[in-house]
Design an enzyme around this catalytic site. Sequence first.
Site, PDB file in Angstrom:
ATOM      1  N   ASN A   1      -0.292  10.635   2.276  1.00 32.40           N
ATOM      2  CA  ASN A   1      -1.378   9.124   2.669  1.00 32.40           C
ATOM      3  C   ASN A   1      -2.406   9.524   2.998  1.00 32.40           C
ATOM      4  OD1 ASN A   1      -3.007   7.208   3.561  1.00 32.40           O
ATOM      5  ND2 ASN A   1      -1.209   5.981   4.756  1.00 32.40           N
TER       6      ASN A   1
ATOM      7  N   TYR B   1      -5.916  10.163  11.367  1.00 34.16           N
ATOM      8  CA  TYR B   1      -5.595  10.679  12.877  1.00 34.16           C
ATOM      9  C   TYR B   1      -5.603  11.626  13.324  1.00 34.16           C
ATOM     10  CZ  TYR B   1      -2.402   6.813  11.482  1.00 34.16           C
ATOM     11  OH  TYR B   1      -1.886   5.783  11.009  1.00 34.16           O
TER      12      TYR B   1
ATOM     13  N   GLY C   1     -14.433   0.883  11.443  1.00 29.07           N
ATOM     14  CA  GLY C   1     -14.069   1.045  13.108  1.00 29.07           C
ATOM     15  C   GLY C   1     -13.227   0.412  13.763  1.00 29.07           C
ATOM     16  N   ILE C   2     -12.173  -0.309  13.287  1.00 27.09           N
ATOM     17  CA  ILE C   2     -11.657  -1.112  13.560  1.00 27.09           C
ATOM     18  C   ILE C   2      -9.785  -0.637  13.869  1.00 27.09           C
ATOM     19  CG2 ILE C   2      -9.797  -3.339  12.983  1.00 27.09           C
ATOM     20  CD1 ILE C   2     -12.525  -4.728  11.428  1.00 27.09           C
TER      21      ILE C   2
ATOM     22  N   GLU D   1       4.867   1.283  14.959  1.00 25.38           N
ATOM     23  CA  GLU D   1       5.731   1.232  13.839  1.00 25.38           C
ATOM     24  C   GLU D   1       4.729   0.255  12.889  1.00 25.38           C
ATOM     25  OE1 GLU D   1       8.692   1.657  13.356  1.00 25.38           O
ATOM     26  OE2 GLU D   1       8.972   0.563  11.061  1.00 25.38           O
TER      27      GLU D   1
ATOM     28  N   TYR E   1       1.106  -1.294   0.244  1.00 25.80           N
ATOM     29  CA  TYR E   1       0.272   0.016   0.236  1.00 25.80           C
ATOM     30  C   TYR E   1       0.486   0.904  -0.079  1.00 25.80           C
ATOM     31  CZ  TYR E   1      -2.914   3.594   1.777  1.00 25.80           C
ATOM     32  OH  TYR E   1      -3.640   4.926   2.333  1.00 25.80           O
ATOM     33  N   GLU E   2       2.211   1.769   0.549  1.00 22.82           N
ATOM     34  CA  GLU E   2       3.063   2.666   1.040  1.00 22.82           C
ATOM     35  C   GLU E   2       3.662   2.294  -0.300  1.00 22.82           C
ATOM     36  OE1 GLU E   2       4.671   1.598   4.973  1.00 22.82           O
ATOM     37  OE2 GLU E   2       2.907   3.570   6.025  1.00 22.82           O
TER      38      GLU E   2
ATOM     39  N   VAL F   1      -5.341  -2.428   7.982  1.00 26.19           N
ATOM     40  CA  VAL F   1      -6.716  -3.220   7.924  1.00 26.19           C
ATOM     41  C   VAL F   1      -6.916  -2.699   6.841  1.00 26.19           C
ATOM     42  CG1 VAL F   1      -8.920  -2.608   8.512  1.00 26.19           C
ATOM     43  CG2 VAL F   1      -7.454  -1.500   9.862  1.00 26.19           C
TER      44      VAL F   1
ATOM     45  N   GLY G   1     -13.241   0.845   7.138  1.00 25.85           N
ATOM     46  CA  GLY G   1     -14.724   1.884   7.512  1.00 25.85           C
ATOM     47  C   GLY G   1     -15.735   1.126   8.633  1.00 25.85           C
TER      48      GLY G   1
HETATM   49  C1  LIG Z   1      -6.022   4.183   7.916  1.00 20.37           C
HETATM   50  C2  LIG Z   1      -6.593   2.733   8.350  1.00 20.37           C
HETATM   51  C3  LIG Z   1      -5.310   1.645   9.037  1.00 20.37           C
HETATM   52  C4  LIG Z   1      -7.899   2.838   9.005  1.00 20.37           C
HETATM   53  O1  LIG Z   1      -8.572   2.048   8.549  1.00 20.37           O
HETATM   54  P1  LIG Z   1     -10.328   1.772   9.019  1.00 20.37           P
HETATM   55  O2  LIG Z   1     -10.659   0.602  10.343  1.00 20.37           O
HETATM   56  O3  LIG Z   1     -10.960   1.691   7.689  1.00 20.37           O
HETATM   57  O4  LIG Z   1     -10.936   3.381   9.951  1.00 20.37           O
HETATM   58  P2  LIG Z   1     -11.867   3.453  10.887  1.00 20.37           P
HETATM   59  O5  LIG Z   1     -12.547   2.511  10.228  1.00 20.37           O
HETATM   60  O6  LIG Z   1     -12.086   3.237  12.410  1.00 20.37           O
HETATM   61  O7  LIG Z   1     -12.216   4.772  10.047  1.00 20.37           O
HETATM   62  C5  LIG Z   1     -12.156   5.331  11.627  1.00 20.37           C
HETATM   63  C6  LIG Z   1     -12.764   7.004  10.491  1.00 20.37           C
HETATM   64  O8  LIG Z   1     -11.308   7.281   9.869  1.00 20.37           O
HETATM   65  C7  LIG Z   1     -11.868   7.528   8.464  1.00 20.37           C
HETATM   66  N1  LIG Z   1     -11.328   7.003   7.424  1.00 20.37           N
HETATM   67  C8  LIG Z   1     -10.950   5.449   7.550  1.00 20.37           C
HETATM   68  N2  LIG Z   1     -10.837   5.240   6.759  1.00 20.37           N
HETATM   69  C9  LIG Z   1     -10.748   6.411   5.464  1.00 20.37           C
HETATM   70  C10 LIG Z   1     -10.595   6.166   4.446  1.00 20.37           C
HETATM   71  N3  LIG Z   1     -10.058   5.260   3.074  1.00 20.37           N
HETATM   72  N4  LIG Z   1     -11.324   6.995   3.481  1.00 20.37           N
HETATM   73  C11 LIG Z   1     -11.912   8.510   4.298  1.00 20.37           C
HETATM   74  N5  LIG Z   1     -12.162   8.639   5.598  1.00 20.37           N
HETATM   75  C12 LIG Z   1     -11.072   6.799   6.242  1.00 20.37           C
HETATM   76  C13 LIG Z   1     -13.532   7.510   8.249  1.00 20.37           C
HETATM   77  O9  LIG Z   1     -13.501   9.326   9.026  1.00 20.37           O
HETATM   78  C14 LIG Z   1     -13.690   7.500  10.087  1.00 20.37           C
HETATM   79  O10 LIG Z   1     -14.774   7.857  10.598  1.00 20.37           O
HETATM   80  P3  LIG Z   1     -16.663   7.250  10.507  1.00 20.37           P
HETATM   81  O11 LIG Z   1     -16.108   6.760  11.598  1.00 20.37           O
HETATM   82  O12 LIG Z   1     -16.747   8.535  10.512  1.00 20.37           O
HETATM   83  O13 LIG Z   1     -16.843   6.966   8.926  1.00 20.37           O
HETATM   84  C15 LIG Z   1      -6.638   2.120   7.034  1.00 20.37           C
HETATM   85  O14 LIG Z   1      -7.181   2.178   5.526  1.00 20.37           O
HETATM   86  C16 LIG Z   1      -5.684   1.690   5.841  1.00 20.37           C
HETATM   87  O15 LIG Z   1      -5.360   0.060   6.706  1.00 20.37           O
HETATM   88  N6  LIG Z   1      -5.048   1.776   5.644  1.00 20.37           N
HETATM   89  C17 LIG Z   1      -4.204   1.221   4.789  1.00 20.37           C
HETATM   90  C18 LIG Z   1      -2.269   1.174   5.860  1.00 20.37           C
HETATM   91  C19 LIG Z   1      -2.133   2.822   6.066  1.00 20.37           C
HETATM   92  O16 LIG Z   1      -2.665   3.884   5.937  1.00 20.37           O
HETATM   93  N7  LIG Z   1      -1.539   2.616   8.064  1.00 20.37           N
HETATM   94  C20 LIG Z   1      -1.321   3.759   7.886  1.00 20.37           C
HETATM   95  C21 LIG Z   1       0.072   3.961   7.686  1.00 20.37           C
HETATM   96  S1  LIG Z   1       0.515   5.087   8.842  1.00 20.37           S
END
Ligand SMILES: CC(C)(COP(=O)(O)OP(=O)(O)OC[C@H]1O[C@@H](n2cnc3c(N)ncnc32)[C@H](O)[C@@H]1OP(=O)(O)O)[C@@H](O)C(=O)NCCC(=O)NCCS
Length: 159
Positions: A125, A132, A96-97, A84, A26-27, A88, A94
Site C-alpha cells: 500500500n 504515513y 488533507g482529511i 485499526e 481497497y485492500e 477516506v 487529497g
Molecule cells: C491513505 C489515505 C487515507 C489518505 O487520505 P487523504 O485524505 O487523501 O490524505 P491527505 O489529503 O491528508 O494527504 C496528505 C498527504 O499524503 C499524501 N497522499 C495522500 N494520498 C495520496 C495518494 N493517493 N497518492 C500520493 N500521495 C498521497 C500527499 O503527499 C499529501 O500531501 P500534500 O498535502 O502535500 O498533498 C487515503 O488515500 C485512503 O483512504 N486510501 C485507501 C485506504 C487506505 O490505504 N487506508 C490506510 C490503510 S493502512
Amino acid sequence: MSLTIRPAEPADAGLIFDFVRELAEYEKLLHEVGATVADIERDVFGPNPRVFSDIAEWEGEPAGFVLWFYNYSTFRGRHGIFLEDLFVRPAFRGRGIATELMRHLARRCVKESLDRFEWSVLNWNEPAIRFYRAIGALPMDAWTLQRVSGGALKKLAAG
Ligand SMILES: CC(C)(COP(=O)(O)OP(=O)(O)OC[C@H]1O[C@@H](n2cnc3c(N)ncnc32)[C@H](O)[C@@H]1OP(=O)(O)O)[C@@H](O)C(=O)NCCC(=O)NCCS
C-alpha cells in the site's frame, strides 16, 4: 475548507460498516470481512465500549473515518492508541482529511499522556505508506505481527 471531525454516534453504525467494507475492498480483503452492523453496534456503541470511531465530514457529507482502541506499553508504562482503520472515500482524497484525522488522534495522545500511536499497513500500500512518512511515522522493521486465529486458535485453547 469545510471539514468537521466528530465522534461517531449510534446512528453511524451502518456508515462505519460501509467504510469498513470500502476499506477492505481497497485492500483486496473483502472476502475476510465477517463483521456485521450488529457487531459494530455492540462493540462501538454498547455499554463501556473498548473500541472507538471518529467520522470526518466534508461540507456535511461523510468522507472518511478512523476506528481505534487503547493498547499498552509496559516499556513506556503508558497506554497508547492502536489505529485499526483509516479510510477516506476516493472522491474526498487529497484535501488533507486523513491528515486531520491523524492529527485529531495525535492530539488525544498528547492530551491523555499516551506514549505511542501505531498501526499496521499492507506492504504493497505505497500511497498510504507515503502518507504515513509525510506525517512523521516510521516503520517498525524489526517487528512482525503474529496472529493465531480460526482452527489454530481453537487448538491452542483446547491444549
Ligand atoms: C491513505 C489515505 C487515507 C489518505 O487520505 P487523504 O485524505 O487523501 O490524505 P491527505 O489529503 O491528508 O494527504 C496528505 C498527504 O499524503 C499524501 N497522499 C495522500 N494520498 C495520496 C495518494 N493517493 N497518492 C500520493 N500521495 C498521497 C500527499 O503527499 C499529501 O500531501 P500534500 O498535502 O502535500 O498533498 C487515503 O488515500 C485512503 O483512504 N486510501 C485507501 C485506504 C487506505 O490505504 N487506508 C490506510 C490503510 S493502512
